[in-house]
Design a protein around this motif. Structure first.
Motif, PDB file in Angstrom:
ATOM      1  N   GLY A  21       0.846  -1.189   0.000  1.00  0.00           N
ATOM      2  CA  GLY A  21       0.000   0.000   0.000  1.00  0.00           C
ATOM      3  C   GLY A  21       0.878   1.233   0.000  1.00  0.00           C
ATOM      4  N   SER A  22       0.353   2.346  -0.514  1.00  0.00           N
ATOM      5  CA  SER A  22       1.212   3.530  -0.514  1.00  0.00           C
ATOM      6  C   SER A  22       1.383   4.062   0.903  1.00  0.00           C
ATOM      7  N   ASP A  23       0.513   3.688   1.827  1.00  0.00           N
ATOM      8  CA  ASP A  23       0.741   4.084   3.222  1.00  0.00           C
ATOM      9  C   ASP A  23       2.078   3.546   3.731  1.00  0.00           C
ATOM     10  N   LEU A  44       4.804   5.505   2.026  1.00  0.00           N
ATOM     11  CA  LEU A  44       4.925   6.829   2.653  1.00  0.00           C
ATOM     12  C   LEU A  44       5.639   6.740   3.996  1.00  0.00           C
ATOM     13  N   TYR A  66      -3.919  15.008   3.836  1.00  0.00           N
ATOM     14  CA  TYR A  66      -4.033  13.615   4.279  1.00  0.00           C
ATOM     15  C   TYR A  66      -3.577  13.529   5.734  1.00  0.00           C
ATOM     16  N   PRO A 122      -0.524  15.877  -1.319  1.00  0.00           N
ATOM     17  CA  PRO A 122      -1.148  15.084  -2.376  1.00  0.00           C
ATOM     18  C   PRO A 122      -1.548  15.996  -3.539  1.00  0.00           C
ATOM     19  N   ASP A 150       2.167  13.106  -3.528  1.00  0.00           N
ATOM     20  CA  ASP A 150       1.373  11.901  -3.272  1.00  0.00           C
ATOM     21  C   ASP A 150       0.240  11.887  -4.295  1.00  0.00           C
ATOM     22  N   ALA A 158      -2.149   9.785  -5.111  1.00  0.00           N
ATOM     23  CA  ALA A 158      -3.151   8.731  -4.887  1.00  0.00           C
ATOM     24  C   ALA A 158      -4.360   8.875  -5.825  1.00  0.00           C
ATOM     25  N   TYR A 159      -4.690  10.138  -6.200  1.00  0.00           N
ATOM     26  CA  TYR A 159      -5.904  10.375  -6.992  1.00  0.00           C
ATOM     27  C   TYR A 159      -5.620  10.940  -8.386  1.00  0.00           C
ATOM     28  N   THR A 178      -0.812   4.727  -5.814  1.00  0.00           N
ATOM     29  CA  THR A 178      -1.427   3.571  -5.163  1.00  0.00           C
ATOM     30  C   THR A 178      -2.301   2.814  -6.160  1.00  0.00           C
ATOM     31  N   SER A 231      -4.901   1.361  -4.917  1.00  0.00           N
ATOM     32  CA  SER A 231      -6.142   1.257  -4.145  1.00  0.00           C
ATOM     33  C   SER A 231      -7.308   2.006  -4.761  1.00  0.00           C
ATOM     34  N   LYS A 232      -7.041   3.091  -5.473  1.00  0.00           N
ATOM     35  CA  LYS A 232      -8.137   3.929  -5.922  1.00  0.00           C
ATOM     36  C   LYS A 232      -8.451   3.689  -7.394  1.00  0.00           C
ATOM     37  N   ARG A 261      -3.450  -4.160  -1.355  1.00  0.00           N
ATOM     38  CA  ARG A 261      -2.381  -3.411  -0.707  1.00  0.00           C
ATOM     39  C   ARG A 261      -1.115  -3.327  -1.564  1.00  0.00           C
TER      40      ARG A 261
HETATM   41  C1  LIG Z   1      -5.758   6.479  -0.021  1.00  0.00           C
HETATM   42  C2  LIG Z   1      -4.555   7.353   0.129  1.00  0.00           C
HETATM   43  C3  LIG Z   1      -3.290   6.825   0.343  1.00  0.00           C
HETATM   44  C4  LIG Z   1      -3.052   5.399   0.719  1.00  0.00           C
HETATM   45  O1  LIG Z   1      -3.361   4.474  -0.157  1.00  0.00           O
HETATM   46  P1  LIG Z   1      -3.009   2.945   0.089  1.00  0.00           P
HETATM   47  O2  LIG Z   1      -2.177   2.611  -1.073  1.00  0.00           O
HETATM   48  O3  LIG Z   1      -4.312   2.257   0.125  1.00  0.00           O
HETATM   49  O4  LIG Z   1      -2.245   2.790   1.378  1.00  0.00           O
HETATM   50  C5  LIG Z   1      -2.215   7.678   0.345  1.00  0.00           C
HETATM   51  N1  LIG Z   1      -2.366   9.000   0.203  1.00  0.00           N
HETATM   52  C6  LIG Z   1      -3.572   9.556   0.045  1.00  0.00           C
HETATM   53  C7  LIG Z   1      -3.687  11.030  -0.098  1.00  0.00           C
HETATM   54  C8  LIG Z   1      -4.703   8.752   0.018  1.00  0.00           C
HETATM   55  O5  LIG Z   1      -5.909   9.296  -0.086  1.00  0.00           O
END
Ligand SMILES: *Cc1c(COP(=O)(O)O)cnc(C)c1O
Length: 354
Positions: free
Chosen positions: A85-87, A90, A111, A151, A181, A183-184, A207, A209-210, A218
């Motif tokens: 996961g990107s968490d 990070l 975030y 982000p 970051d 993520a989106y 990530t 995840s989205k 993950r």
């Molecule tokens: C969802 C999100 C992450 C983490 O994503 P994972 O890969 O699911 O851990 C990281 N940064 C931001 C801003 C997010 O919204």
């Protein structure tokens, strides 16, 4: 509290993720998950992986996945780092690249995991207020710092920042690392990945995840100069040799390979977002301009808390932040599929009594 705890544990304020309720038939628009399932090719790859080979450890370097990511972005394999996961990526970034004598800078509204990592690793930080339009104002970051992270698009505002602004920041900030970051990013911002060969101080995280519908698998990654990546590998190999299991590697590779599915679901989410923005504006909501798979919106006559509670009574869950006070009247609403979005609009109309 316990005398058995290491001292730092008493000081931690852990991150609180959006809830994952066990209730059935919930319209769950609170954690920015993708409303569409992963590509069928990902499911097939995971099924193929359920085999005798699970008795063996996975590749500690995740070489095939890194090669696939490098190929996707037109980079070298040693410019890619992957994690659980990107968490997790990070977390390693904070420890490996952002702990210096000068304070790390990030927005006051962003975030909420960032200050948590600072607490865990003892990193000094200063928050930089968003401007009156809830935007990141680059000029406010042009001061001595031990690193900068935000982000793009920002969360929870959803507002994207133009690449020219990021480039201006990278030029003015050559002595510390700038982490974007993303993520989106696939839902509506220009990616800074295009700049990593030019700026040795740039690290970009992504990530699965989205936009790839794989929050449950993950997988996340970072790309940047090989020196930055080497720091991350050193921390990772001092922490966990196998963060990417066999399923995660196979699934993520299959996701990269199904570009058509990715484009189709990504476009559908964007189209649904534009529809939802129009529908909410017709009810007098103020909606911040979003380049993400969620929107951040407030109503002139209703408190955020009241709206969130009213929606919950109708089994619709969105995210509401009590703090800081500046965003207490906003709701963060994840874009669902068309059916979910319609049910959301029905519920919000009923809460407003219109
Ligand atoms: C969802 C999100 C992450 C983490 O994503 P994972 O890969 O699911 O851990 C990281 N940064 C931001 C801003 C997010 O919204």
């Amino acid at each position: 509290m316990s005398k058995f705890w290491s001292p730092i544990v008493h000081t931690l304020t852990p991150y609180v993720p959006g809830e994952q309720p066990k209730i059935q038939n919930l319209i769950k628009l609170n954690t920015n998950e993708n409303p569409y399932g992963p590509s069928p090719k990902v499911i097939a790859a995971l099924q193929a992986e359920a085999a005798d080979s699970l008795r063996l450890y996975p590749d500690p370097d995740s070489s095939r996945l890194k090669a696939a990511i490098a190929g996707y972005h037109g980079l070298q394999v040693d410019q890619v780092f992957v994690g659980n996961g990107s968490d997790e990526v990070l977390a390693h970034v904070f420890q490996a690249l952002l702990k210096h004598d000068k304070p790390l800078l990030f927005p006051d509204i962003t975030y909420s995991f960032y200050p948590v990592y600072c607490g865990l690793y003892g990193i000094q930080y200063e928050t930089v207020p968003l401007n009156a339009q809830f935007e990141i104002a680059i000029d406010d970051y042009l001061r001595p710092n031990g690193g900068i992270i935000f982000p793009n698009p920002n969360a929870p505002t959803g507002i994207p920042l133009p690449l020219a602004d990021i480039e201006r920041l990278l030029r003015a900030n050559a002595d510390s690392v700038v982490v974007i970051d993303e993520a989106y990013v696939d839902f509506g911002a220009a990616s800074a990945v295009a700049l990593v060969n030019q700026y040795p101080n740039l690290l970009v995280t992504h990530t699965y995840s989205k936009s790839r519908s794989l929050a449950g698998l993950r997988v996340g990654y970072a790309v940047g100069n090989r020196t930055l990546i080497e720091a991350l590998i050193r921390v990772k190999d001092s922490f966990n040799s196998y963060p990417i299991d066999r399923f995660a590697e196979a699934g993520a590779i299959a996701a990269i390979q199904d570009e058509a599915y990715f484009q189709q679901t990504r476009r559908q989410v964007i189209a649904s977002r534009e529809q939802l923005v129009n529908d909410l504006q017709a009810l007098r909501f103020e909606v911040l301009p979003s380049g993400a798979n969620f929107i951040f919106a407030r109503h002139p006559s209703y408190a955020g808390e009241q709206l969130a509670a009213g929606l919950r009574e109708q089994a619709v869950i969105v995210r509401h932040f009590r703090k800081p006070a500046r965003i207490a009247d906003f709701l963060r609403i994840t874009i669902g599929n068309e059916g979910q979005n319609q049910l959301f609009m029905q519920a919000i109309r009923s809460v407003l009594g219109v």
